[in-house]
Design an enzyme around this catalytic site. Structure first.
Site, PDB file in Angstrom:
ATOM      1  N   TRP A  19       0.846  -1.196   0.000  1.00 16.78           N
ATOM      2  CA  TRP A  19       0.000   0.000   0.000  1.00 16.78           C
ATOM      3  C   TRP A  19       0.879   1.243   0.000  1.00 16.78           C
ATOM      4  O   TRP A  19       1.840   1.325   0.784  1.00 16.78           O
ATOM      5  CB  TRP A  19      -0.875   0.018   1.246  1.00 16.78           C
ATOM      6  CG  TRP A  19      -2.139  -0.756   1.129  1.00 16.78           C
ATOM      7  CD1 TRP A  19      -2.309  -2.081   1.408  1.00 16.78           C
ATOM      8  CD2 TRP A  19      -3.408  -0.257   0.697  1.00 16.78           C
ATOM      9  NE1 TRP A  19      -3.620  -2.442   1.172  1.00 16.78           N
ATOM     10  CE2 TRP A  19      -4.321  -1.342   0.741  1.00 16.78           C
ATOM     11  CE3 TRP A  19      -3.865   0.996   0.286  1.00 16.78           C
ATOM     12  CZ2 TRP A  19      -5.649  -1.202   0.383  1.00 16.78           C
ATOM     13  CZ3 TRP A  19      -5.191   1.142  -0.077  1.00 16.78           C
ATOM     14  CH2 TRP A  19      -6.069   0.055  -0.028  1.00 16.78           C
ATOM     15  N   HIS A  49      -1.122  -5.561   6.495  1.00 14.93           N
ATOM     16  CA  HIS A  49      -2.014  -5.531   5.334  1.00 14.93           C
ATOM     17  C   HIS A  49      -1.259  -5.674   4.013  1.00 14.93           C
ATOM     18  O   HIS A  49      -1.793  -5.371   2.944  1.00 14.93           O
ATOM     19  CB  HIS A  49      -2.854  -4.254   5.348  1.00 14.93           C
ATOM     20  CG  HIS A  49      -3.733  -4.154   6.547  1.00 14.93           C
ATOM     21  ND1 HIS A  49      -4.958  -4.785   6.636  1.00 14.93           N
ATOM     22  CD2 HIS A  49      -3.533  -3.550   7.745  1.00 14.93           C
ATOM     23  CE1 HIS A  49      -5.483  -4.552   7.822  1.00 14.93           C
ATOM     24  NE2 HIS A  49      -4.641  -3.816   8.512  1.00 14.93           N
ATOM     25  N   HIS A  53      -3.980 -11.317   3.387  1.00 17.39           N
ATOM     26  CA  HIS A  53      -4.166 -11.003   4.798  1.00 17.39           C
ATOM     27  C   HIS A  53      -5.637 -11.009   5.180  1.00 17.39           C
ATOM     28  O   HIS A  53      -6.527 -10.965   4.328  1.00 17.39           O
ATOM     29  CB  HIS A  53      -3.553  -9.635   5.135  1.00 17.39           C
ATOM     30  CG  HIS A  53      -4.210  -8.493   4.430  1.00 17.39           C
ATOM     31  ND1 HIS A  53      -3.872  -8.108   3.157  1.00 17.39           N
ATOM     32  CD2 HIS A  53      -5.208  -7.651   4.820  1.00 17.39           C
ATOM     33  CE1 HIS A  53      -4.616  -7.084   2.788  1.00 17.39           C
ATOM     34  NE2 HIS A  53      -5.446  -6.778   3.782  1.00 17.39           N
ATOM     35  N   ASP A  55      -8.461  -8.935   7.483  1.00 21.67           N
ATOM     36  CA  ASP A  55      -8.786  -7.714   8.212  1.00 21.67           C
ATOM     37  C   ASP A  55      -9.528  -8.080   9.488  1.00 21.67           C
ATOM     38  O   ASP A  55     -10.447  -8.903   9.469  1.00 21.67           O
ATOM     39  CB  ASP A  55      -9.709  -6.818   7.379  1.00 21.67           C
ATOM     40  CG  ASP A  55      -8.971  -6.006   6.335  1.00 21.67           C
ATOM     41  OD1 ASP A  55      -7.732  -6.084   6.275  1.00 21.67           O
ATOM     42  OD2 ASP A  55      -9.649  -5.284   5.575  1.00 21.67           O
ATOM     43  N   HIS A  59      -9.557  -2.815  12.432  1.00 15.71           N
ATOM     44  CA  HIS A  59      -8.883  -2.102  11.340  1.00 15.71           C
ATOM     45  C   HIS A  59      -9.644  -0.832  10.960  1.00 15.71           C
ATOM     46  O   HIS A  59      -9.037   0.196  10.645  1.00 15.71           O
ATOM     47  CB  HIS A  59      -8.752  -3.047  10.139  1.00 15.71           C
ATOM     48  CG  HIS A  59      -8.095  -2.459   8.941  1.00 15.71           C
ATOM     49  ND1 HIS A  59      -6.946  -1.718   9.008  1.00 15.71           N
ATOM     50  CD2 HIS A  59      -8.436  -2.518   7.615  1.00 15.71           C
ATOM     51  CE1 HIS A  59      -6.595  -1.336   7.789  1.00 15.71           C
ATOM     52  NE2 HIS A  59      -7.489  -1.798   6.939  1.00 15.71           N
ATOM     53  N   HIS A 160     -16.429  -2.254   3.829  1.00 19.05           N
ATOM     54  CA  HIS A 160     -15.902  -2.804   5.080  1.00 19.05           C
ATOM     55  C   HIS A 160     -16.956  -2.728   6.187  1.00 19.05           C
ATOM     56  O   HIS A 160     -17.213  -3.709   6.892  1.00 19.05           O
ATOM     57  CB  HIS A 160     -14.662  -2.021   5.533  1.00 19.05           C
ATOM     58  CG  HIS A 160     -13.385  -2.377   4.842  1.00 19.05           C
ATOM     59  ND1 HIS A 160     -13.042  -1.856   3.614  1.00 19.05           N
ATOM     60  CD2 HIS A 160     -12.363  -3.192   5.204  1.00 19.05           C
ATOM     61  CE1 HIS A 160     -11.855  -2.320   3.264  1.00 19.05           C
ATOM     62  NE2 HIS A 160     -11.416  -3.142   4.212  1.00 19.05           N
ATOM     63  N   GLU A 172      -8.270 -10.480   2.066  1.00 18.68           N
ATOM     64  CA  GLU A 172      -7.896  -9.661   0.907  1.00 18.68           C
ATOM     65  C   GLU A 172      -6.587 -10.152   0.297  1.00 18.68           C
ATOM     66  O   GLU A 172      -5.767 -10.776   0.957  1.00 18.68           O
ATOM     67  CB  GLU A 172      -7.775  -8.189   1.316  1.00 18.68           C
ATOM     68  CG  GLU A 172      -9.112  -7.594   1.723  1.00 18.68           C
ATOM     69  CD  GLU A 172      -9.029  -6.219   2.360  1.00 18.68           C
ATOM     70  OE1 GLU A 172     -10.015  -5.467   2.265  1.00 18.68           O
ATOM     71  OE2 GLU A 172      -7.976  -5.894   2.962  1.00 18.68           O
TER      72      GLU A 172
END
Length: 208
Positions: A19, A49, A53, A55, A59, A160, A172
């Site tokens: 990210w 992340h 992974h 969540d 988060h 989410h 994800e």
């Protein structure tokens, strides 16, 4: 029938896509066998992340459960892989004709090709109405083959929150490009990191 376990998780390397602005993955041999006299000792740093992974609700919700508080049974059991390639967004309308009776874990294949080393600029997203739809079907775990269930630049994270509000947890960055749609056994266990908002997972499936 070939019933070998198939790895559907991203391989971690120092080149893995991360990210933007997040902690990149880095592995090094911190102490060599020559230095210790007996063993090599590795060390790594990463965001939870990065790569494939899970969540945790914490988060995106300060009052949500952390990854160590979630039931591990959620991440082990029958799962269904569904091909939704070609859709920019996926929700009730795109899934309502899919046979989901008895399905508890749903994995969405959205792409024929994933480059582990390149973080994408755009991704398919989940619609806000998918949370209620999955709850109606009895589904409590959803997995996608990209870094988020929401748009990469979205700060409100409607998917989410909609999933969480309807009891659906999130995986994800699965690697599904070579996986045929169908029914599988899934093992996708997060690490037991106390207080964490997520965790890398080693996700594997086996056809049933």
């Amino acid at each position: 029938m070939d019933n070998r376990w198939i790895d559907i998780s991203h391989p971690f390397s120092n080149k893995i896509g991360t990210w933007p602005g997040d902690t990149p993955f880095q592995f090094e041999v911190a102490y060599s066998k020559e230095e210790t006299g007996s063993v090599n000792i590795g060390r790594f740093t990463t965001s939870v992340h990065t790569g494939t992974h899970a969540d945790a609700p914490f988060h995106f919700d300060n009052e949500g459960s952390t990854i160590d508080q979630l039931d591990i049974n959620m991440y082990i059991g029958r799962a269904k892989v569904v091909d939704v390639i070609g859709f920019d967004s996926i929700g009730r309308e795109e899934l309502q004709d899919v046979e989901l009776d008895g399905v508890e874990r749903l994995l969405l294949k959205t792409s024929y090709e994933v480059c582990v080393e390149n973080f994408p600029s755009t991704i398919p997203v989940l619609k806000e109405n998918i949370g209620a739809f999955l709850q109606e079907k009895g589904i409590f775990l959803i997995g996608v083959d990209h870094p988020s269930v929401d748009a990469l630049d979205n700060k409100e994270l409607p998917a989410h929150h909609a999933l969480y509000q309807h009891g659906v947890h999130i995986l994800e960055n699965l690697l599904l490009q070579d996986i045929e749609p169908g029914d599988y056994e899934l093992i996708a266990l997060p690490l037991k990191i106390q207080g964490a908002d997520g965790s890398p997972i080693r996700a594997v499936i086996r056809a049933i």
